[in-house]
Write a protein that holds these residues in place. Structure first.
Motif, PDB file in Angstrom:
ATOM      1  N   THR A 163       0.801  -1.222   0.000  1.00 19.32           N
ATOM      2  CA  THR A 163       0.000   0.000   0.000  1.00 19.32           C
ATOM      3  C   THR A 163       0.832   1.270   0.000  1.00 19.32           C
ATOM      4  OG1 THR A 163      -0.157   0.214   2.410  1.00 19.32           O
ATOM      5  CG2 THR A 163      -1.819  -1.149   1.311  1.00 19.32           C
TER       6      THR A 163
ATOM      7  N   PRO B 155      -2.751  -0.354  -9.145  1.00 20.37           N
ATOM      8  CA  PRO B 155      -3.981  -0.728  -8.442  1.00 20.37           C
ATOM      9  C   PRO B 155      -4.699   0.518  -7.933  1.00 20.37           C
ATOM     10  CG  PRO B 155      -2.051  -1.821  -7.505  1.00 20.37           C
ATOM     11  CD  PRO B 155      -1.559  -0.788  -8.458  1.00 20.37           C
TER      12      PRO B 155
ATOM     13  N   SER C   5      -4.376   1.136  -4.070  1.00 20.67           N
ATOM     14  CA  SER C   5      -3.072   1.239  -3.400  1.00 20.67           C
ATOM     15  C   SER C   5      -2.595   2.674  -3.270  1.00 20.67           C
ATOM     16  CB  SER C   5      -2.019   0.443  -4.170  1.00 20.67           C
ATOM     17  OG  SER C   5      -1.562   1.201  -5.269  1.00 20.67           O
ATOM     18  N   GLN C   6      -3.548   3.604  -3.163  1.00 17.43           N
ATOM     19  CA  GLN C   6      -3.172   5.004  -3.082  1.00 17.43           C
ATOM     20  C   GLN C   6      -2.639   5.354  -1.695  1.00 17.43           C
ATOM     21  OE1 GLN C   6      -2.960   7.009  -5.534  1.00 17.43           O
ATOM     22  NE2 GLN C   6      -4.427   8.642  -5.454  1.00 17.43           N
TER      23      GLN C   6
END
Lengths: 100, 143
Positions: free
Chosen positions: B116, B135, B138-139
């Protein structure tokens, strides 16, 4: 016998004191978009990360569309887009990470 | 603690040796390996790029969080950069703990958290092109 010399009149500053210089790093898809991995950016003192992005989007308008989907780090710490920048900062534009 | 990025193949036995301490009764390892497909589409190889100094700092912070939370004394974490072939390990984790529960939990925490917020990016190479994997979930966020 040293004669006291008058100090020379101070030279005018080469750049307006209100300007800061920031090094910007690009990675992965953002590096592809920008066509480079780093650039030096001159900004007005008090500029934020968002201001830096707006400035760079003048050359690369697609960057504005990416802005909501990327993160930012200043000097290797995650910050939000409203974080202020200081002279000499390293700003990284961080697309969604996919390590592992 | 071992925390590293490496462009060479990961030396997994070295990571395990590092956490094999007399006070530990269990060692949990995790390897992320290069899969030959992305949702069915054949993958020929992967490329990993990192913001190296920040990636190592974030990896170290995650390992330190795990050490604190599960009271561990031995963790090793290594991530590859550059081009990887199918079957190669892209990431390796070894966690030693007095008992297995802590080792399993800490190992899972480290890989899940790494995914992440560690600034590393994966590029999938196909027969006819390549894409950066990004993704949506996955910010990393500030703070």
């Amino acid at each position: 016998m040293m004669a006291k010399t008058k100090p020379p009149p101070s030279a005018p500053p080469l750049v307006a004191p209100a300007a800061i210089s920031v090094r910007v790093l690009f990675f992965a898809s953002v590096a592809d978009l920008m066509g480079e991995r780093r650039r030096n950016l001159r900004l007005t003192a008090g500029a934020t990360v968002a201001d830096a992005l707006r400035d760079m989007a003048i050359d690369v308008p697609e960057l504005a569309a990416r802005a909501p989907h990327v993160s930012f780090a200043v000097n290797e710490s995650f910050v939000s887009a409203d974080a202020p920048l200081s002279n000499g900062d390293e700003l990284a534009v961080i697309p969604p990470v996919s390590g592992g | 603690m071992i925390v590293e990025l490496t462009s060479d193949p990961i030396d997994v036995p070295r990571l395990i040796d590092h956490v094999n301490k007399p006070s530990n009764g269990g060692i949990c390892t995790f390897l992320g390996v290069v899969r030959d497909n992305a949702e069915g589409r054949p993958v020929v190889k992967l490329g990993y790029e990192a913001y190296e100094s920040m990636a190592v700092a974030q990896m170290r912070a995650i390992v330190e969080e795990a050490i604190q939370r599960w009271d561990l004394d031995a963790v090793a974490l290594s991530h590859r950069t550059g081009e990887l072939q199918i079957g190669e390990a892209s990431v390796a984790i070894a966690v030693g703990a007095p008992h297995r529960a802590e080792a399993f939990e800490a190992c899972r925490y480290i890989i899940d958290t790494l995914k992440t917020r560690v600034p590393i990016w994966k590029k999938e190479f196909f027969q006819d092109g390549a894409v950066w994997v990004e993704p949506v979930s996955s910010q990393p966020s500030a703070g």
